[in-house]
Enzyme design. Structure first.
Site, PDB file in Angstrom:
ATOM      1  N   ASP A   1       1.190  -1.796  -0.027  1.00  0.00           N
ATOM      2  CA  ASP A   1      -0.148   0.097  -0.508  1.00  0.00           C
ATOM      3  C   ASP A   1       0.844   1.434   0.281  1.00  0.00           C
ATOM      4  O   ASP A   1       1.779   2.073   1.182  1.00  0.00           O
ATOM      5  CB  ASP A   1      -1.063  -0.405   1.019  1.00  0.00           C
ATOM      6  CG  ASP A   1      -2.068  -0.779   0.910  1.00  0.00           C
ATOM      7  OD1 ASP A   1      -2.754  -1.372   0.071  1.00  0.00           O
ATOM      8  OD2 ASP A   1      -2.095  -1.428   2.226  1.00  0.00           O
TER       9      ASP A   1
ATOM     10  N   MET B   1      -1.896   4.704  -3.779  1.00  0.00           N
ATOM     11  CA  MET B   1      -2.869   5.454  -3.885  1.00  0.00           C
ATOM     12  C   MET B   1      -2.660   7.112  -3.516  1.00  0.00           C
ATOM     13  O   MET B   1      -1.725   7.709  -2.754  1.00  0.00           O
ATOM     14  CB  MET B   1      -3.430   4.885  -1.542  1.00  0.00           C
ATOM     15  CG  MET B   1      -4.067   3.779  -2.111  1.00  0.00           C
ATOM     16  SD  MET B   1      -4.706   2.860  -0.256  1.00  0.00           S
ATOM     17  CE  MET B   1      -3.443   1.653  -0.608  1.00  0.00           C
TER      18      MET B   1
ATOM     19  N   MET C   1     -12.170  -1.419  -4.001  1.00  0.00           N
ATOM     20  CA  MET C   1     -12.222  -0.529  -2.124  1.00  0.00           C
ATOM     21  C   MET C   1     -13.700  -1.287  -1.549  1.00  0.00           C
ATOM     22  O   MET C   1     -14.791  -0.425  -1.727  1.00  0.00           O
ATOM     23  CB  MET C   1     -11.920   0.369  -1.798  1.00  0.00           C
ATOM     24  CG  MET C   1      -9.964   1.073  -2.824  1.00  0.00           C
ATOM     25  SD  MET C   1      -9.054  -0.268  -1.662  1.00  0.00           S
ATOM     26  CE  MET C   1      -8.594   0.305  -0.656  1.00  0.00           C
TER      27      MET C   1
ATOM     28  N   HIS D   1      -0.642  -1.157  -5.232  1.00  0.00           N
ATOM     29  CA  HIS D   1      -1.766  -0.562  -4.478  1.00  0.00           C
ATOM     30  C   HIS D   1      -2.099   1.397  -4.776  1.00  0.00           C
ATOM     31  O   HIS D   1      -1.027   1.802  -3.538  1.00  0.00           O
ATOM     32  CB  HIS D   1      -2.451  -0.689  -3.684  1.00  0.00           C
ATOM     33  CG  HIS D   1      -4.040  -0.473  -3.764  1.00  0.00           C
ATOM     34  ND1 HIS D   1      -5.053  -0.571  -2.178  1.00  0.00           N
ATOM     35  CD2 HIS D   1      -4.040   0.750  -3.925  1.00  0.00           C
ATOM     36  CE1 HIS D   1      -5.559   0.386  -2.582  1.00  0.00           C
ATOM     37  NE2 HIS D   1      -5.530   1.317  -3.683  1.00  0.00           N
TER      38      HIS D   1
ATOM     39  N   MET E   1       1.095   5.528   0.151  1.00  0.00           N
ATOM     40  CA  MET E   1       0.101   6.466   0.319  1.00  0.00           C
ATOM     41  C   MET E   1       0.844   7.380   0.840  1.00  0.00           C
ATOM     42  O   MET E   1       1.516   7.553   1.033  1.00  0.00           O
ATOM     43  CB  MET E   1      -0.658   6.280   1.530  1.00  0.00           C
ATOM     44  CG  MET E   1      -1.546   4.626   2.122  1.00  0.00           C
ATOM     45  SD  MET E   1      -2.616   4.857   3.732  1.00  0.00           S
ATOM     46  CE  MET E   1      -2.642   3.492   3.695  1.00  0.00           C
TER      47      MET E   1
HETATM   48  C1  DX5 Z   1      -6.118   0.737   2.861  1.00  0.00           C
HETATM   49  C2  DX5 Z   1      -5.534  -0.385   2.190  1.00  0.00           C
HETATM   50  C3  DX5 Z   1      -5.613  -1.541   2.266  1.00  0.00           C
HETATM   51  C4  DX5 Z   1      -5.710  -1.705   4.165  1.00  0.00           C
HETATM   52  C5  DX5 Z   1      -6.483  -3.067   4.708  1.00  0.00           C
HETATM   53  O1  DX5 Z   1      -6.406   1.456   2.042  1.00  0.00           O
HETATM   54  O2  DX5 Z   1      -5.275  -0.350   0.893  1.00  0.00           O
HETATM   55  O3  DX5 Z   1      -4.538  -2.398   1.832  1.00  0.00           O
HETATM   56  O4  DX5 Z   1      -4.324  -2.592   4.352  1.00  0.00           O
HETATM   57  O5  DX5 Z   1      -6.330  -3.233   6.071  1.00  0.00           O
HETATM   58  P1  DX5 Z   1      -7.711  -4.116   6.520  1.00  0.00           P
HETATM   59  O6  DX5 Z   1      -7.649  -5.615   6.008  1.00  0.00           O
HETATM   60  O7  DX5 Z   1      -7.025  -3.835   7.774  1.00  0.00           O
HETATM   61  O8  DX5 Z   1      -8.840  -3.168   6.297  1.00  0.00           O
HETATM   62 ZN    ZN Z   2      -4.808  -2.228  -0.644  1.00  0.00          ZN
END
Ligand code: DX5
Ligand code: ZN
Length: 230
Positions: free
Chosen positions: A36, A70, A139, A68, A38
């Protein structure tokens, strides 16, 4: 029908011991590393970049890494992640001014490409680009943080995307991200997902000193998945 993949989200791992954490999750039977990224701009949190992806590869992680993004914009950082060893790169269509170009850029850099939809983002971004997609990520929480609850209306969205994938005749993975746990994974699989991100449910399991601590959570997720196709 695609094989089910479990994708531990390293957002909830112990970052000070990241290599070991990823190894342990993979040893327990997870399939793909969910990474992830961010930027404190597209989402209100800041995480990790290409250097950490490269560090995992150097550490010896050979499983696919599912990046991923973001972040906004996305094009500048795509080649860096490809060089750092990403396998899949997915991004949110509203974070790119030129979605087709960004998808092509991912492919030109040798990675598999995907689009990510926030819970309330409409699916029309898929209309013209199905032939460029290897993955569609829905999501089931608003992006930015681990540990949130699954938003149930995304199940209908999964069914809708599964229909679109079937109609395309292409092999596109359908991934779900947010609030997945052993209690809801079966229903999520029945709605069409084949790739399941699990962050807090997975990395929150067991005692930190036990290297096999993820065996039982990965095992329960798999057991529930097996029931969904029984
Ligand atoms: C949120 C992320 C997810 C997050 C999921 O923005 O994209 O990948 O880590 O975490 P859980 O499984 O704890 O919801
Ligand atoms: Zn994610």
């Amino acid at each position: 029908m695609n094989e089910f993949w479990i994708a531990p989200s390293i957002l909830s791992a112990d970052f000070a011991r990241l290599g070991e954490e990823v190894d342990n999750a993979l040893k327990s039977g997870a399939d793909i590393v969910h990474f992830d990224v961010m930027d404190n701009h597209y989402v209100p949190n800041l995480t990790i970049g290409p250097l950490v992806c490269e560090a995992l590869r150097k550490y010896g992680v050979t499983a696919p890494i599912d990046v991923h993004l973001m972040v906004k914009p996305v094009d500048r950082i795509i080649p860096d992640f490809a060089k750092a060893g990403a396998s899949y790169i997915t991004f949110h269509p509203e974070a790119s001014e030129h979605v087709d170009r960004s998808l092509q850029l991912i492919k030109d850099n040798g990675c598999k490409a995907g689009l990510v939809f926030n819970p309330a983002t409409p699916l029309n971004h898929l209309d013209h680009v199905m032939d460029k997609l290897d993955m569609i990520l829905l999501m089931s929480v608003n992006p930015g943080f681990g540990g949130q609850s699954f938003i149930p209306y995304v199940l209908d969205k999964l069914r809708e995307v599964q229909k679109r994938i079937a109609a395309s005749g292409r092999n596109i993975r359908l991934e779900i991200d947010g609030g997945v746990n052993p209690k809801n994974i079966r229903e999520i699989a029945a709605a069409g997902a084949d790739t399941f991100v699990a962050g807090s449910a997975l990395f929150g399991a067991g005692k930190p000193e036990d290297p096999n601590r993820y065996d039982s959570i990965v095992g329960s997720l798999r057991e529930e998945l097996a029931k969904s196709r029984a």
